[in-house]
Design a protein around this motif. Structure first.
Motif, PDB file in Angstrom:
ATOM      1  N   HIS A 197       0.816  -1.217   0.000  1.00  0.00           N
ATOM      2  CA  HIS A 197       0.000   0.000   0.000  1.00  0.00           C
ATOM      3  C   HIS A 197       0.853   1.272   0.000  1.00  0.00           C
ATOM      4  CE1 HIS A 197      -3.559  -2.440   0.580  1.00  0.00           C
ATOM      5  NE2 HIS A 197      -3.012  -3.007   1.650  1.00  0.00           N
ATOM      6  N   HIS A 198       2.143   1.130   0.162  1.00  0.00           N
ATOM      7  CA  HIS A 198       3.026   2.292   0.221  1.00  0.00           C
ATOM      8  C   HIS A 198       4.237   2.086  -0.688  1.00  0.00           C
ATOM      9  CE1 HIS A 198       0.757   2.672   4.021  1.00  0.00           C
ATOM     10  NE2 HIS A 198       0.952   3.974   3.867  1.00  0.00           N
ATOM     11  N   ALA A 199       4.922   3.162  -0.953  1.00  0.00           N
ATOM     12  CA  ALA A 199       6.211   3.148  -1.650  1.00  0.00           C
ATOM     13  C   ALA A 199       7.168   4.035  -0.852  1.00  0.00           C
ATOM     14  CB  ALA A 199       6.063   3.641  -3.083  1.00  0.00           C
ATOM     15  N   VAL A 200       8.422   4.000  -1.226  1.00  0.00           N
ATOM     16  CA  VAL A 200       9.438   4.779  -0.507  1.00  0.00           C
ATOM     17  C   VAL A 200       9.899   5.928  -1.396  1.00  0.00           C
ATOM     18  CG1 VAL A 200      11.714   4.745   0.583  1.00  0.00           C
ATOM     19  CG2 VAL A 200      10.196   2.768   0.797  1.00  0.00           C
ATOM     20  N   ALA A 201       9.905   7.112  -0.827  1.00  0.00           N
ATOM     21  CA  ALA A 201      10.406   8.303  -1.531  1.00  0.00           C
ATOM     22  C   ALA A 201      11.659   8.812  -0.819  1.00  0.00           C
ATOM     23  CB  ALA A 201       9.340   9.396  -1.574  1.00  0.00           C
ATOM     24  N   THR A 202      12.732   8.914  -1.561  1.00  0.00           N
ATOM     25  CA  THR A 202      13.972   9.497  -1.029  1.00  0.00           C
ATOM     26  C   THR A 202      14.097  10.903  -1.596  1.00  0.00           C
ATOM     27  OG1 THR A 202      15.019   7.313  -0.953  1.00  0.00           O
ATOM     28  CG2 THR A 202      16.459   9.242  -0.823  1.00  0.00           C
ATOM     29  N   THR A 203      13.934  11.878  -0.723  1.00  0.00           N
ATOM     30  CA  THR A 203      13.946  13.284  -1.139  1.00  0.00           C
ATOM     31  C   THR A 203      15.298  13.895  -0.810  1.00  0.00           C
ATOM     32  OG1 THR A 203      11.571  13.434  -0.687  1.00  0.00           O
ATOM     33  CG2 THR A 203      12.770  15.499  -0.955  1.00  0.00           C
ATOM     34  N   THR A 204      15.969  14.397  -1.825  1.00  0.00           N
ATOM     35  CA  THR A 204      17.251  15.084  -1.653  1.00  0.00           C
ATOM     36  C   THR A 204      17.053  16.537  -2.056  1.00  0.00           C
ATOM     37  OG1 THR A 204      18.428  13.052  -2.220  1.00  0.00           O
ATOM     38  CG2 THR A 204      19.695  15.102  -2.243  1.00  0.00           C
ATOM     39  N   ARG A 205      17.269  17.412  -1.102  1.00  0.00           N
ATOM     40  CA  ARG A 205      16.988  18.836  -1.332  1.00  0.00           C
ATOM     41  C   ARG A 205      18.240  19.661  -1.108  1.00  0.00           C
ATOM     42  NH1 ARG A 205      11.904  22.026   1.525  1.00  0.00           N
ATOM     43  NH2 ARG A 205      11.787  23.784   0.060  1.00  0.00           N
ATOM     44  N   ARG A 206      18.555  20.523  -2.056  1.00  0.00           N
ATOM     45  CA  ARG A 206      19.708  21.405  -1.945  1.00  0.00           C
ATOM     46  C   ARG A 206      19.232  22.838  -1.794  1.00  0.00           C
ATOM     47  NH1 ARG A 206      22.010  20.123  -6.275  1.00  0.00           N
ATOM     48  NH2 ARG A 206      21.433  21.877  -7.592  1.00  0.00           N
TER      49      ARG A 206
END
Length: 296
Positions: free
Chosen positions: A177-186
């Protein structure tokens, strides 16, 4: 972090959503479109991979009139003359004219669906330059694009990712029911932040985010760069034992005077500083004035 990026897309930013065949990022892309429309912003979608009906499905109907869809599907190359926008028209000049013709009060959001189709037919460096021109031109507030990272070489993905201010990489999770989001912010100051979160997108394009829990006992350690030891791999020993160090300290080095010797040499004595000269018999001494011919 994902919700923060969604709710406040920065001006001049470039948000890149990376997905693969194992996990699609189109749901997050539609969430960004919906969030921009709810903020009252105009959104221009360059649709190369999906129809307008598919893109608009689930969006807020009260704001959908601010969405401007430029049809590139199903003829993104324009071979059948069935598209209003082709991949060859992804230039800063053409898009700037497209936006100015719409006569917006504020700079709109530009959505590219997807950048992968463009990169298959154009040099990645050239496309990156065009995107950078759009960012700096001021006619577009934010650029949001989908990229299928498994369709490109790692170097191509790296070129586009380096240009982006925020990169969101999605991957499947153990929970269906879910997925993984890897957020990289500069940030503008150069600081880089990264966070992994579980997410899901509902049919009405609502994004739900949960923090990814760390394993029990997990302690985040501060990473330190180890200094290289130049004497670690030598075939001879450069270090001294304690006895050798003490013996070295007792050795009197040449041309290094002790305090007693320095005091003796610097102590003033009677008659010091006087120059005594006694002429020698062989000295050539002329009693005449050498300057007597000068009229002074």
């Amino acid at each position: 972090m994902l919700l923060d990026v969604l709710q406040g897309a920065e001006a001049g930013g470039f948000i890149l959503i990376q997905d693969t065949v194992k996990c699609t990022g189109r749901g997050i892309l539609k969430c960004f479109i919906n969030a921009a429309l709810k903020r009252g912003e105009d959104v221009h979608v360059l649709g190369f991979e999906a129809s307008e009906t598919e893109v608009c499905a689930g969006l807020d109907r009260s704001c959908v009139q601010k969405l401007h869809f430029h049809k590139g599907f199903p003829d993104p190359l324009g071979w059948m003359c069935r598209s209003s926008f082709t991949v060859d028209q992804l230039t800063s000049q053409h898009i700037t004219k497209l936006i100015k013709d719409s006569q917006h009060v504020k700079a709109p959001v530009l959505v590219i669906d997807s950048l992968s189709l463009v990169l298959r037919h154009h040099d990645p460096v050239v496309i990156s330059q065009r995107l950078q021109e759009l960012r700096k031109g001021g006619d577009v507030k934010t650029i949001i694009s989908l990229l299928h990272s498994d369709l490109h070489l790692q170097g191509v993905v790296g070129i586009v990712s380096h240009l982006a201010s925020t990169v969101i990489s999605v991957a499947p999770a153990n929970n269906e029911h879910h997925a993984v989001a890897t957020t990289t912010r500069r940030t503008k100051s150069g600081k880089v932040m990264q966070e992994e979160e579980y997410f899901s997108v509902s049919e009405d394009v609502t994004l739900s985010v949960q923090a990814k829990l760390r394993p029990p006992g997990h302690v985040q350690k501060e990473q330190k760069v180890a200094e290289a030891d130049p004497a670690s791999n030598l075939t001879f020993n450069l270090r001294l034992s304690e006895e050798e160090r003490k013996a070295k300290e007792k050795v009197a080095l040449p041309f290094v005077f002790s305090k007693e010797k320095k005091s003796a040499l610097l102590r003033p004595t009677p008659g010091s500083g006087r120059i005594m000269y006694e002429p020698d018999a062989n000295d050539d001494f002329d009693e005449e004035d050498p300057d007597d011919d000068l009229d002074v």
